[in-house]
Design an enzyme around this catalytic site. Structure first.
Site, PDB file in Angstrom:
ATOM      1  N   THR A 237      -1.354  -7.410  -4.817  1.00 45.43           N
ATOM      2  CA  THR A 237      -0.513  -9.071  -4.166  1.00 45.43           C
ATOM      3  C   THR A 237      -1.007  -9.506  -4.916  1.00 45.43           C
ATOM      4  OG1 THR A 237      -1.271  -8.019  -1.730  1.00 45.43           O
ATOM      5  CG2 THR A 237      -0.944 -10.071  -2.010  1.00 45.43           C
TER       6      THR A 237
ATOM      7  N   HIS B 114       1.004  -8.329   1.430  1.00 49.23           N
ATOM      8  CA  HIS B 114      -0.429  -7.639   1.372  1.00 49.23           C
ATOM      9  C   HIS B 114       0.095  -6.206   0.716  1.00 49.23           C
ATOM     10  CE1 HIS B 114      -0.522  -4.669   4.441  1.00 49.23           C
ATOM     11  NE2 HIS B 114       0.340  -5.184   5.086  1.00 49.23           N
ATOM     12  N   CYS B 115      -1.906  -6.312   0.776  1.00 51.54           N
ATOM     13  CA  CYS B 115      -2.105  -4.446   0.121  1.00 51.54           C
ATOM     14  C   CYS B 115      -3.035  -4.735   1.018  1.00 51.54           C
ATOM     15  CB  CYS B 115      -1.983  -4.514  -1.104  1.00 51.54           C
ATOM     16  SG  CYS B 115      -3.063  -5.920  -2.294  1.00 51.54           S
ATOM     17  N   ALA B 116      -4.549  -3.467   0.615  1.00 50.73           N
ATOM     18  CA  ALA B 116      -5.188  -3.011   0.908  1.00 50.73           C
ATOM     19  C   ALA B 116      -6.086  -4.775   1.055  1.00 50.73           C
ATOM     20  CB  ALA B 116      -6.139  -2.249   0.161  1.00 50.73           C
TER      21      ALA B 116
ATOM     22  N   ARG C 223       1.217  -0.949  -0.109  1.00 44.32           N
ATOM     23  CA  ARG C 223       0.422  -0.011   0.173  1.00 44.32           C
ATOM     24  C   ARG C 223       0.762   1.620  -0.275  1.00 44.32           C
ATOM     25  NH1 ARG C 223      -3.501  -0.693   5.099  1.00 44.32           N
ATOM     26  NH2 ARG C 223      -1.725  -0.573   5.799  1.00 44.32           N
TER      27      ARG C 223
END
Length: 258
Positions: free
Chosen positions: A154, A146-148, A62
Protein backbone atom coordinates in the site's frame (compact mmCIF):
# COMPACT_ATOMS: atom_id res chain seq x y z
CA UNK A 1 -3.41 13.10 20.31
CA UNK A 2 -4.40 11.08 17.24
CA UNK A 3 -3.64 12.67 13.87
CA UNK A 4 -7.02 13.69 12.36
CA UNK A 5 -6.17 11.86 9.15
CA UNK A 6 -6.67 8.56 10.96
CA UNK A 7 -9.99 6.89 11.67
CA UNK A 8 -9.03 5.16 14.94
CA UNK A 9 -11.03 1.96 14.61
CA UNK A 10 -10.37 -0.91 17.04
CA UNK A 11 -10.09 -3.69 14.46
CA UNK A 12 -8.97 -2.06 11.19
CA UNK A 13 -5.35 -0.96 11.36
CA UNK A 14 -3.92 2.20 9.84
CA UNK A 15 -7.12 3.50 8.23
CA UNK A 16 -6.45 7.03 7.08
CA UNK A 17 -6.98 9.71 4.45
CA UNK A 18 -3.96 10.21 2.21
CA UNK A 19 -5.18 13.41 0.60
CA UNK A 20 -4.52 16.97 1.68
CA UNK A 21 -1.03 17.43 0.22
CA UNK A 22 0.06 20.19 -2.15
CA UNK A 23 0.13 18.83 -5.71
CA UNK A 24 0.51 20.07 -9.27
CA UNK A 25 -2.23 22.65 -9.76
CA UNK A 26 -3.71 22.53 -6.27
CA UNK A 27 -4.21 20.14 -3.34
CA UNK A 28 -5.00 16.41 -3.28
CA UNK A 29 -8.65 16.06 -2.33
CA UNK A 30 -9.56 15.03 1.20
CA UNK A 31 -12.19 12.42 1.92
CA UNK A 32 -11.64 10.66 -1.41
CA UNK A 33 -8.46 8.59 -1.01
CA UNK A 34 -8.26 6.10 1.87
CA UNK A 35 -5.71 3.47 2.83
CA UNK A 36 -5.60 0.77 5.50
CA UNK A 37 -4.70 -2.74 6.52
CA UNK A 38 -7.09 -5.60 5.80
CA UNK A 39 -10.64 -5.68 7.15
CA UNK A 40 -10.81 -9.37 8.08
CA UNK A 41 -11.19 -8.58 11.79
CA UNK A 42 -13.51 -5.58 11.37
CA UNK A 43 -16.31 -5.30 13.89
CA UNK A 44 -19.85 -4.38 12.91
CA UNK A 45 -19.15 -0.92 14.30
CA UNK A 46 -16.02 -0.61 12.18
CA UNK A 47 -18.02 -1.53 9.09
CA UNK A 48 -20.59 1.14 9.89
CA UNK A 49 -17.82 3.76 9.98
CA UNK A 50 -16.33 2.50 6.70
CA UNK A 51 -19.79 2.61 5.12
CA UNK A 52 -19.88 6.35 5.83
CA UNK A 53 -16.90 6.77 3.50
CA UNK A 54 -19.18 5.80 0.57
CA UNK A 55 -16.44 3.83 -1.15
CA UNK A 56 -16.94 3.25 -4.85
CA UNK A 57 -13.82 1.12 -5.20
CA UNK A 58 -11.71 -1.06 -2.92
CA UNK A 59 -8.31 -2.12 -4.26
CA UNK A 60 -7.01 -5.18 -2.39
CA UNK A 61 -3.30 -5.57 -3.11
CA UNK A 62 -3.04 -8.93 -1.36
CA UNK A 63 -2.73 -12.18 -3.24
CA UNK A 64 -5.33 -14.94 -3.34
CA UNK A 65 -3.68 -16.95 -0.58
CA UNK A 66 -3.73 -13.99 1.79
CA UNK A 67 -7.35 -13.23 0.96
CA UNK A 68 -8.35 -16.84 1.54
CA UNK A 69 -6.67 -16.83 4.96
CA UNK A 70 -8.04 -13.44 5.98
CA UNK A 71 -11.24 -12.68 4.06
CA UNK A 72 -12.30 -9.06 4.45
CA UNK A 73 -15.66 -8.26 5.97
CA UNK A 74 -17.95 -5.82 4.16
CA UNK A 75 -20.97 -3.90 5.32
CA UNK A 76 -24.13 -5.64 4.03
CA UNK A 77 -25.05 -2.49 2.10
CA UNK A 78 -21.64 -2.16 0.40
CA UNK A 79 -22.21 -1.92 -3.34
CA UNK A 80 -18.80 -0.77 -4.54
CA UNK A 81 -16.33 -2.69 -6.73
CA UNK A 82 -13.54 -4.77 -5.17
CA UNK A 83 -10.44 -5.20 -7.33
CA UNK A 84 -8.15 -8.12 -6.51
CA UNK A 85 -5.58 -10.33 -8.24
CA UNK A 86 -6.31 -13.99 -8.94
CA UNK A 87 -2.80 -15.04 -8.01
CA UNK A 88 -0.09 -13.86 -5.64
CA UNK A 89 1.29 -10.33 -5.34
CA UNK A 90 3.94 -11.44 -2.81
CA UNK A 91 5.03 -14.75 -1.34
CA UNK A 92 3.84 -13.42 2.01
CA UNK A 93 3.08 -9.94 3.26
CA UNK A 94 6.56 -8.35 2.98
CA UNK A 95 6.96 -7.86 6.74
CA UNK A 96 6.22 -11.57 7.28
CA UNK A 97 8.47 -12.63 4.43
CA UNK A 98 11.29 -10.61 5.97
CA UNK A 99 10.75 -12.32 9.32
CA UNK A 100 11.67 -15.78 8.08
CA UNK A 101 14.74 -17.28 9.70
CA UNK A 102 16.74 -16.42 12.80
CA UNK A 103 17.19 -12.68 12.31
CA UNK A 104 17.79 -9.69 14.52
CA UNK A 105 16.78 -6.05 13.96
CA UNK A 106 19.70 -5.38 11.61
CA UNK A 107 18.88 -8.45 9.55
CA UNK A 108 15.20 -7.55 9.50
CA UNK A 109 16.03 -4.07 8.24
CA UNK A 110 18.24 -5.45 5.48
CA UNK A 111 15.53 -7.94 4.48
CA UNK A 112 12.88 -5.24 4.29
CA UNK A 113 15.12 -3.07 2.11
CA UNK A 114 15.76 -6.02 -0.22
CA UNK A 115 12.05 -6.83 -0.46
CA UNK A 116 11.10 -3.24 -1.24
CA UNK A 117 13.79 -3.14 -3.90
CA UNK A 118 12.26 -6.21 -5.54
CA UNK A 119 8.61 -5.15 -5.35
CA UNK A 120 8.58 -3.15 -8.62
CA UNK A 121 9.49 -6.38 -10.45
CA UNK A 122 6.61 -8.43 -9.00
CA UNK A 123 4.23 -8.83 -11.90
CA UNK A 124 1.25 -9.63 -9.69
CA UNK A 125 1.71 -6.37 -7.83
CA UNK A 126 2.29 -4.46 -11.07
CA UNK A 127 -0.98 -5.85 -12.38
CA UNK A 128 -2.80 -4.54 -9.34
CA UNK A 129 -1.04 -1.18 -9.54
CA UNK A 130 -2.22 -0.83 -13.14
CA UNK A 131 -5.78 -1.55 -12.01
CA UNK A 132 -5.41 0.88 -9.09
CA UNK A 133 -4.40 3.78 -11.34
CA UNK A 134 -7.00 2.94 -13.98
CA UNK A 135 -9.76 2.82 -11.37
CA UNK A 136 -8.80 6.15 -9.82
CA UNK A 137 -8.58 7.76 -13.27
CA UNK A 138 -12.23 6.83 -13.86
CA UNK A 139 -13.26 9.12 -11.00
CA UNK A 140 -16.18 7.01 -9.78
CA UNK A 141 -15.88 8.27 -6.21
CA UNK A 142 -14.01 7.53 -3.01
CA UNK A 143 -11.58 4.61 -2.99
CA UNK A 144 -9.66 2.57 -0.44
CA UNK A 145 -6.42 0.72 -1.15
CA UNK A 146 -5.11 -1.88 1.28
CA UNK A 147 -2.88 -4.91 1.64
CA UNK A 148 -2.28 -6.94 4.79
CA UNK A 149 -0.82 -4.37 7.19
CA UNK A 150 -1.48 -1.36 4.94
CA UNK A 151 2.14 -0.25 4.96
CA UNK A 152 4.35 -1.95 2.35
CA UNK A 153 2.53 -2.69 -0.92
CA UNK A 154 0.00 0.00 0.00
CA UNK A 155 2.84 2.38 0.83
CA UNK A 156 4.39 1.90 -2.61
CA UNK A 157 1.04 2.35 -4.38
CA UNK A 158 0.30 5.57 -2.51
CA UNK A 159 3.81 6.92 -3.08
CA UNK A 160 3.47 6.34 -6.82
CA UNK A 161 0.09 8.06 -6.92
CA UNK A 162 1.42 11.01 -4.99
CA UNK A 163 4.27 11.24 -7.49
CA UNK A 164 1.86 11.13 -10.43
CA UNK A 165 -0.16 13.96 -8.88
CA UNK A 166 2.90 16.12 -8.30
CA UNK A 167 3.15 15.77 -4.52
CA UNK A 168 6.63 16.64 -3.26
CA UNK A 169 8.70 13.51 -2.45
CA UNK A 170 9.24 14.73 1.11
CA UNK A 171 5.48 15.06 1.66
CA UNK A 172 4.93 11.62 0.15
CA UNK A 173 7.58 10.17 2.46
CA UNK A 174 5.94 11.87 5.44
CA UNK A 175 2.64 10.24 4.52
CA UNK A 176 4.35 6.86 4.28
CA UNK A 177 5.91 7.29 7.72
CA UNK A 178 2.53 8.10 9.30
CA UNK A 179 2.08 4.34 9.65
CA UNK A 180 4.33 4.56 12.70
CA UNK A 181 1.82 6.92 14.34
CA UNK A 182 -1.24 4.76 13.72
CA UNK A 183 -3.61 4.43 16.69
CA UNK A 184 -3.09 1.33 18.82
CA UNK A 185 0.41 1.02 17.39
CA UNK A 186 1.87 -0.37 20.60
CA UNK A 187 -0.80 -3.04 20.77
CA UNK A 188 -0.03 -3.93 17.17
CA UNK A 189 3.67 -4.34 18.03
CA UNK A 190 2.73 -6.67 20.88
CA UNK A 191 0.38 -8.64 18.63
CA UNK A 192 3.07 -8.76 15.97
CA UNK A 193 5.62 -10.15 18.39
CA UNK A 194 3.17 -12.88 19.36
CA UNK A 195 2.43 -13.72 15.71
CA UNK A 196 6.07 -13.69 14.67
CA UNK A 197 7.06 -15.78 17.66
CA UNK A 198 4.40 -18.37 16.95
CA UNK A 199 5.25 -18.57 13.25
CA UNK A 200 9.03 -18.12 13.17
CA UNK A 201 10.28 -18.41 16.73
CA UNK A 202 10.82 -15.71 19.31
CA UNK A 203 11.61 -12.20 18.02
CA UNK A 204 12.82 -9.43 20.28
CA UNK A 205 10.92 -6.15 20.46
CA UNK A 206 13.45 -4.19 18.40
CA UNK A 207 13.20 -6.71 15.56
CA UNK A 208 9.40 -6.71 15.75
CA UNK A 209 9.32 -2.91 15.55
CA UNK A 210 11.41 -2.99 12.37
CA UNK A 211 9.14 -5.58 10.79
CA UNK A 212 5.84 -4.07 11.91
CA UNK A 213 6.76 -0.45 11.17
CA UNK A 214 8.17 1.55 8.28
CA UNK A 215 11.45 3.38 7.76
CA UNK A 216 12.56 5.90 5.13
CA UNK A 217 15.14 3.45 3.79
CA UNK A 218 12.40 0.95 2.90
CA UNK A 219 10.47 3.24 0.59
CA UNK A 220 13.68 4.76 -0.74
CA UNK A 221 14.78 1.26 -1.80
CA UNK A 222 11.65 0.95 -3.96
CA UNK A 223 12.16 4.45 -5.39
CA UNK A 224 15.80 3.66 -6.19
CA UNK A 225 14.88 0.33 -7.80
CA UNK A 226 12.37 2.06 -10.07
CA UNK A 227 14.95 4.68 -11.10
CA UNK A 228 17.65 2.08 -11.71
CA UNK A 229 15.46 -0.24 -13.78
CA UNK A 230 13.34 2.27 -15.69
CA UNK A 231 15.35 5.50 -15.57
CA UNK A 232 12.73 7.40 -13.57
CA UNK A 233 9.45 7.01 -11.72
CA UNK A 234 7.72 8.71 -14.66
CA UNK A 235 9.09 6.09 -17.08
CA UNK A 236 8.00 3.26 -14.76
CA UNK A 237 4.53 4.74 -14.42
CA UNK A 238 4.10 5.07 -18.18
CA UNK A 239 5.83 1.96 -19.50
CA UNK A 240 4.96 -0.52 -16.75
CA UNK A 241 1.72 0.83 -15.30
CA UNK A 242 0.12 2.61 -18.26
CA UNK A 243 0.02 6.01 -16.57
CA UNK A 244 0.52 8.20 -19.62
CA UNK A 245 -0.11 11.93 -19.99
CA UNK A 246 -3.83 11.42 -20.59
CA UNK A 247 -4.24 9.29 -17.48
CA UNK A 248 -2.27 11.75 -15.38
CA UNK A 249 -4.61 14.50 -16.51
CA UNK A 250 -7.62 12.37 -15.59
CA UNK A 251 -6.13 11.62 -12.17
CA UNK A 252 -5.54 15.31 -11.52
CA UNK A 253 -9.04 16.18 -12.71
CA UNK A 254 -10.65 13.80 -10.23
CA UNK A 255 -8.18 13.95 -7.33
CA UNK A 256 -6.73 17.48 -7.23
CA UNK A 257 -8.67 20.59 -6.34
CA UNK A 258 -7.35 24.05 -7.11
Amino acid sequence: MTDPRFLPLPSIHNLRDYGGYAAAGGTVRRGTLWRSGHHADASDGDLEVVAELHLATVIDLRGKGERDRHSCRRDPAFDGEVLAFDGETAGLAPHLEAAEGDIDAQGARAAMITLYGALPDREGLNTMLRRYFAALAEGKGASLVHCAAGKDRTGIAVDLLHHALGVHPDDAMADYLLTNEAPRGEQRIADGMALLGKKYGAKDEETARVLMGVEPAFLQAARDAVSQRFGSADAYLERQLGVDAAMREALRLHLVEG
